[in-house]
Structures are given as structure tokens and as C-alpha cells.
Design a protein around this motif. Structure first.
Motif, PDB file in Angstrom:
ATOM      1  N   GLN A   1      -1.611   9.970   2.259  1.00 39.27           N
ATOM      2  CA  GLN A   1      -0.590  10.339   1.287  1.00 39.27           C
ATOM      3  C   GLN A   1      -0.059  11.729   1.569  1.00 39.27           C
ATOM      4  O   GLN A   1       1.140  11.963   1.512  1.00 39.27           O
ATOM      5  CB  GLN A   1      -1.165  10.301  -0.136  1.00 39.27           C
ATOM      6  N   LYS A   2      -0.964  12.652   1.866  1.00 39.02           N
ATOM      7  CA  LYS A   2      -0.546  14.042   2.053  1.00 39.02           C
ATOM      8  C   LYS A   2       0.128  14.278   3.399  1.00 39.02           C
ATOM      9  O   LYS A   2       1.221  14.799   3.466  1.00 39.02           O
ATOM     10  CB  LYS A   2      -1.745  14.971   1.911  1.00 39.02           C
ATOM     11  N   LYS A   3      -0.511  13.900   4.471  1.00 39.35           N
ATOM     12  CA  LYS A   3      -0.014  14.214   5.812  1.00 39.35           C
ATOM     13  C   LYS A   3       1.090  13.272   6.273  1.00 39.35           C
ATOM     14  O   LYS A   3       2.090  13.701   6.815  1.00 39.35           O
ATOM     15  CB  LYS A   3      -1.152  14.213   6.835  1.00 39.35           C
ATOM     16  N   ALA A   4       0.884  11.991   6.106  1.00 39.55           N
ATOM     17  CA  ALA A   4       1.851  11.016   6.616  1.00 39.55           C
ATOM     18  C   ALA A   4       2.839  10.587   5.541  1.00 39.55           C
ATOM     19  O   ALA A   4       3.759   9.831   5.818  1.00 39.55           O
ATOM     20  CB  ALA A   4       1.115   9.800   7.166  1.00 39.55           C
ATOM     21  N   ARG A   5       2.621  11.055   4.306  1.00 45.84           N
ATOM     22  CA  ARG A   5       3.491  10.725   3.177  1.00 45.84           C
ATOM     23  C   ARG A   5       3.647   9.208   3.013  1.00 45.84           C
ATOM     24  O   ARG A   5       4.743   8.685   2.883  1.00 45.84           O
ATOM     25  CB  ARG A   5       4.843  11.405   3.316  1.00 45.84           C
ATOM     26  N   ILE A   6       2.511   8.535   3.075  1.00 45.95           N
ATOM     27  CA  ILE A   6       2.492   7.080   2.930  1.00 45.95           C
ATOM     28  C   ILE A   6       2.036   6.744   1.518  1.00 45.95           C
ATOM     29  O   ILE A   6       1.032   7.260   1.039  1.00 45.95           O
ATOM     30  CB  ILE A   6       1.548   6.436   3.962  1.00 45.95           C
ATOM     31  N   SER A   7       2.753   5.862   0.879  1.00 44.41           N
ATOM     32  CA  SER A   7       2.410   5.423  -0.468  1.00 44.41           C
ATOM     33  C   SER A   7       1.167   4.549  -0.419  1.00 44.41           C
ATOM     34  O   SER A   7       1.000   3.745   0.508  1.00 44.41           O
ATOM     35  CB  SER A   7       3.574   4.632  -1.049  1.00 44.41           C
ATOM     36  N   PRO A   8       0.290   4.662  -1.412  1.00 42.05           N
ATOM     37  CA  PRO A   8      -0.922   3.824  -1.425  1.00 42.05           C
ATOM     38  C   PRO A   8      -0.594   2.339  -1.464  1.00 42.05           C
ATOM     39  O   PRO A   8      -1.396   1.516  -1.015  1.00 42.05           O
ATOM     40  CB  PRO A   8      -1.650   4.253  -2.701  1.00 42.05           C
ATOM     41  N   THR A   9       0.579   1.978  -1.968  1.00 42.23           N
ATOM     42  CA  THR A   9       0.951   0.563  -2.012  1.00 42.23           C
ATOM     43  C   THR A   9       1.228   0.014  -0.624  1.00 42.23           C
ATOM     44  O   THR A   9       1.192  -1.192  -0.416  1.00 42.23           O
ATOM     45  CB  THR A   9       2.188   0.353  -2.896  1.00 42.23           C
ATOM     46  N   MET A  10       1.478   0.902   0.339  1.00 44.08           N
ATOM     47  CA  MET A  10       1.770   0.470   1.705  1.00 44.08           C
ATOM     48  C   MET A  10       0.504   0.334   2.551  1.00 44.08           C
ATOM     49  O   MET A  10       0.556  -0.104   3.688  1.00 44.08           O
ATOM     50  CB  MET A  10       2.728   1.461   2.383  1.00 44.08           C
ATOM     51  N   ILE A  11      -0.645   0.720   1.995  1.00 41.81           N
ATOM     52  CA  ILE A  11      -1.903   0.696   2.747  1.00 41.81           C
ATOM     53  C   ILE A  11      -2.656  -0.602   2.449  1.00 41.81           C
ATOM     54  O   ILE A  11      -2.858  -0.957   1.302  1.00 41.81           O
ATOM     55  CB  ILE A  11      -2.779   1.908   2.360  1.00 41.81           C
TER      56      ILE A  11
END
Length: 132
Positions: free
Chosen positions: A111-121
Motif C-alpha cells: 500500500q505504501k510503496k507500490a500504492r496498491i489497494s488491498p482489494t487488488m491483492i
């Protein structure tokens, strides 16, 4: 060798070194003091708007830095007082949420480094990586 290319000897015959250039010829290329001052004046006149903008930007940057430093000092002082018995004084930037597992830690990092939403994981795959 490529067709049409010259050998090193042919190039060296055509090259001219500074020792071979006449001082009078060299003076033709260099500006005298009056020409230097004149050129600098023209450049400053042409670039006045740019120079003013650059000056204003540096003033604004200095003011922002002073405000940031002032805020950091006041935050550090109040935070130290409020956290008197805790793990020491840490700035807000160094605060990280504590993860209870490797999976949770990885999600927080993504979330912090790659700015990926938890819904995408894909949590099942992620848990499989850590065998949880």
C-alpha cells in the motif's frame, strides 16, 4: 573496417591543435572585456522575467523550508512531552502501523510503496507465499 571510414593517420593529419593556432587567430574567437560586459547586459535584459521568477522561487522555497523546520521543531517538542514514557520521541513520518503477521506487513508495504489497494491483492496467493 567499414567502407568509407578514414584511418587514424588520415584524421590526425587533418586535426589542428592549440599549439598550431596563431594567437591573433585565437583572439578573434575570444571576447574582450567590453564585449563580455555587453553580452552579459544583453543576456540579463532578455532573461529578466526568468531571473525574477527564479529569485521568487528561491524565496518561496526558503520560506517553505523555514515553516517546515519550525513545524517539525514544535511537533517534536509537543510529541516528546506527550510520549514521555513511551519508546522515545519519533517524528510522525517515522511512525508505521504495526503488523501482526508477514502477510499484513506485506500488504502495508504494498500500500505504501507500490500504492496498491488491498482489494487488488490476492490474499490467498499472498498467504501461500508465507505458508500461513
Amino acid at each position: 573496417p567499414m567502407a568509407g571510414s578514414q584511418s587514424g593517420d588520415e584524421n590526425s593529419d587533418q586535426e589542428e591543435t592549440f599549439s598550431e593556432v596563431d594567437e591573433a587567430e585565437m583572439d578573434e574567437y575570444l571576447l574582450d572585456e567590453e564585449q563580455k560586459v555587453s553580452k552579459a547586459t544583453v543576456w540579463a535584459d532578455v532573461n529578466t522575467e526568468y531571473l525574477e521568477e527564479l529569485h521568487n522561487r528561491s524565496i518561496e522555497a526558503r520560506k517553505r523550508k523555514e515553516r517546515k523546520d519550525k513545524a517539525a521543531t514544535s511537533d517534536a517538542g509537543s510529541e516528546t512531552a506527550s510520549n514521555a514514557g513511551s519508546q522515545g520521541s519519533r517524528s510522525r513520518k517515522s511512525w508505521r502501523p504495526h503488523a501482526s503477521s508477514c502477510v499484513e506487513s506485506t500488504v502495508l508495504a504494498l500500500q505504501k510503496k507500490a500504492r496498491i489497494s488491498p482489494t487488488m491483492i490476492n490474499m490467498d496467493v499472498l498467504k501461500g507465499l508465507f505458508d500461513e
